[in-house]
Write a protein that holds these residues in place. Structure first.
Motif, PDB file in Angstrom:
ATOM      1  N   ALA A 103       6.504  12.944  27.870  1.00  0.00           N
ATOM      2  CA  ALA A 103       6.605  11.487  27.765  1.00  0.00           C
ATOM      3  C   ALA A 103       5.261  10.854  27.420  1.00  0.00           C
ATOM      4  CB  ALA A 103       7.144  10.903  29.073  1.00  0.00           C
ATOM      5  N   PHE A 104       4.160  11.497  27.847  1.00  0.00           N
ATOM      6  CA  PHE A 104       2.838  10.982  27.520  1.00  0.00           C
ATOM      7  C   PHE A 104       2.339  11.449  26.164  1.00  0.00           C
ATOM      8  CE2 PHE A 104       2.524   9.785  31.934  1.00  0.00           C
ATOM      9  CZ  PHE A 104       1.612   8.745  31.940  1.00  0.00           C
ATOM     10  N   LEU A 105       2.589  12.707  25.827  1.00  0.00           N
ATOM     11  CA  LEU A 105       1.908  13.312  24.693  1.00  0.00           C
ATOM     12  C   LEU A 105       2.699  13.304  23.396  1.00  0.00           C
ATOM     13  CD1 LEU A 105       0.275  16.395  26.452  1.00  0.00           C
ATOM     14  CD2 LEU A 105      -0.709  14.141  26.029  1.00  0.00           C
ATOM     15  N   GLU A 106       4.022  13.155  23.457  1.00  0.00           N
ATOM     16  CA  GLU A 106       4.795  13.199  22.223  1.00  0.00           C
ATOM     17  C   GLU A 106       4.498  11.974  21.351  1.00  0.00           C
ATOM     18  OE1 GLU A 106       8.850  13.273  23.371  1.00  0.00           O
ATOM     19  OE2 GLU A 106       8.843  11.258  24.204  1.00  0.00           O
ATOM     20  N   LYS A 107       4.883  12.071  20.094  1.00  0.00           N
ATOM     21  CA  LYS A 107       4.664  10.963  19.169  1.00  0.00           C
ATOM     22  C   LYS A 107       5.374   9.713  19.678  1.00  0.00           C
ATOM     23  CE  LYS A 107       5.000   9.648  14.309  1.00  0.00           C
ATOM     24  NZ  LYS A 107       5.439  10.053  12.945  1.00  0.00           N
ATOM     25  N   ASN A 108       4.667   8.582  19.651  1.00  0.00           N
ATOM     26  CA  ASN A 108       5.161   7.309  20.166  1.00  0.00           C
ATOM     27  C   ASN A 108       5.416   7.348  21.681  1.00  0.00           C
ATOM     28  OD1 ASN A 108       5.156   6.071  17.596  1.00  0.00           O
ATOM     29  ND2 ASN A 108       7.156   6.963  17.132  1.00  0.00           N
ATOM     30  N   GLY A 109       4.766   8.283  22.360  1.00  0.00           N
ATOM     31  CA  GLY A 109       4.867   8.352  23.821  1.00  0.00           C
ATOM     32  C   GLY A 109       3.895   7.401  24.489  1.00  0.00           C
ATOM     33  N   TYR A 110       3.636   7.628  25.783  1.00  0.00           N
ATOM     34  CA  TYR A 110       2.815   6.692  26.538  1.00  0.00           C
ATOM     35  C   TYR A 110       1.366   6.660  26.059  1.00  0.00           C
ATOM     36  CZ  TYR A 110       6.677   6.007  29.689  1.00  0.00           C
ATOM     37  OH  TYR A 110       7.902   5.687  30.196  1.00  0.00           O
ATOM     38  N   ALA A 111       0.815   7.801  25.674  1.00  0.00           N
ATOM     39  CA  ALA A 111      -0.562   7.804  25.176  1.00  0.00           C
ATOM     40  C   ALA A 111      -0.672   6.928  23.926  1.00  0.00           C
ATOM     41  CB  ALA A 111      -1.005   9.233  24.879  1.00  0.00           C
ATOM     42  N   ASP A 112       0.265   7.080  23.012  1.00  0.00           N
ATOM     43  CA  ASP A 112       0.261   6.244  21.811  1.00  0.00           C
ATOM     44  C   ASP A 112       0.552   4.785  22.143  1.00  0.00           C
ATOM     45  OD1 ASP A 112      -0.267   8.464  20.267  1.00  0.00           O
ATOM     46  OD2 ASP A 112       1.833   8.806  19.719  1.00  0.00           O
ATOM     47  N   TYR A 113       1.405   4.569  23.149  1.00  0.00           N
ATOM     48  CA  TYR A 113       1.762   3.200  23.547  1.00  0.00           C
ATOM     49  C   TYR A 113       0.530   2.441  24.052  1.00  0.00           C
ATOM     50  CZ  TYR A 113       3.763  -0.526  26.418  1.00  0.00           C
ATOM     51  OH  TYR A 113       4.053  -1.731  26.989  1.00  0.00           O
ATOM     52  N   PHE A 114      -0.255   3.073  24.940  1.00  0.00           N
ATOM     53  CA  PHE A 114      -1.452   2.408  25.454  1.00  0.00           C
ATOM     54  C   PHE A 114      -2.463   2.167  24.340  1.00  0.00           C
ATOM     55  CE2 PHE A 114      -0.033   3.918  29.666  1.00  0.00           C
ATOM     56  CZ  PHE A 114      -0.202   2.756  30.381  1.00  0.00           C
ATOM     57  N   ASN A 115      -2.595   3.135  23.440  1.00  0.00           N
ATOM     58  CA  ASN A 115      -3.506   2.974  22.317  1.00  0.00           C
ATOM     59  C   ASN A 115      -3.090   1.794  21.440  1.00  0.00           C
ATOM     60  OD1 ASN A 115      -5.637   3.780  20.447  1.00  0.00           O
ATOM     61  ND2 ASN A 115      -3.984   4.481  19.125  1.00  0.00           N
ATOM     62  N   SER A 116      -1.787   1.661  21.226  1.00  0.00           N
ATOM     63  CA  SER A 116      -1.276   0.601  20.360  1.00  0.00           C
ATOM     64  C   SER A 116      -1.395  -0.765  21.021  1.00  0.00           C
ATOM     65  CB  SER A 116       0.185   0.879  19.993  1.00  0.00           C
ATOM     66  OG  SER A 116       0.733  -0.178  19.233  1.00  0.00           O
TER      67      SER A 116
END
Length: 224
Positions: A165-178
């Motif tokens: 959920a954190f590392l996949e594309k458009n997951g939480y890591a990408d969400y916080f970055n965006s």
């Protein structure tokens, strides 16, 4: 693709404790204090006792008015009165992240009905940088163990599912970055997800919203 919010709702009984990451509100020493007490989820009333405490002052942006707590050196987090603590020498409100020595009038488990600030031990609050940093978070997936007080408790989420959920594309890591316009980025190589089991108790079951208490218990399970 489902949004991070929809994926999150499908994860059962999960508490994520992200360390080394704080979204910091830049408070000043002249910040206005909340005047209306915030509701407390903590129970177990007890005869009032005065206990000396030392620790770091924190402010939670809870609704409706925010919450002041002391992360004490005894390993517990104490709920403080709604009004922002005041420096006894200068009369100015004490900013979050400063270290205090105080006396707590404890009326329930980890609840101070009133406090007497004896000393502000740190004059520089040491604000945590929350922009233009690469974060290396530790995510703790919390489960409750069976005990004499709790039977057939539900397990926490699957660690692999949370990591995806954190590392996949458009997951939480990408969400916080965006949503931070690139100012809050996760180091995907350093991000770590671990399973943490804490002992179930009647206090946890009757105070399910006391996240500070659950976080304190989870931190105690970390290797020293």
């Amino acid at each position: 693709m489902p949004s991070p919010e929809s994926r999150w709702r499908r994860l059962p009984l999960i508490l994520l404790l992200v360390f080394h990451m704080q979204i910091v509100w830049q408070f000043t020493d002249t910040m206005a204090a909340a005047q209306t007490p915030s509701p407390s989820p903590r129970s177990f009333p007890m005869p009032a006792i005065s206990i000396p405490l030392q620790g770091r002052l924190l402010y939670h942006t809870t609704r409706p008015n925010g919450t002041w707590v002391l992360q004490a050196t005894d390993g517990n987090t104490y709920l403080l009165p709604a009004k922002q603590p005041v420096n006894p020498w200068s009369g100015a409100p004490v900013a979050p992240n400063r270290w205090l020595k105080l006396v707590c009038n404890q009326v329930a488990a980890r609840v101070c009905s009133r406090i007497t600030v004896l000393e502000v031990l740190q004059t520089d609050p040491g604000r945590v940088q929350s922009a233009d940093v690469i974060l290396s978070p530790l995510v703790m997936v919390v489960s409750l163990s069976n005990s004499t007080e709790c039977n057939n408790v539900q397990e926490g989420a699957n660690v692999t599912d949370v990591q995806k959920a954190f590392l996949e594309k458009n997951g939480y890591a990408d969400y916080f970055n965006s949503c931070s316009y690139g100012l809050m980025q996760f180091d995907k190589e350093a991000l770590k997800v671990v399973s943490t089991i804490i002992p179930c108790s009647a206090e946890i079951l009757t105070s399910p919203c006391d996240v500070d208490f659950i976080a304190d218990l989870a931190r105690q399970q970390l290797p020293s």
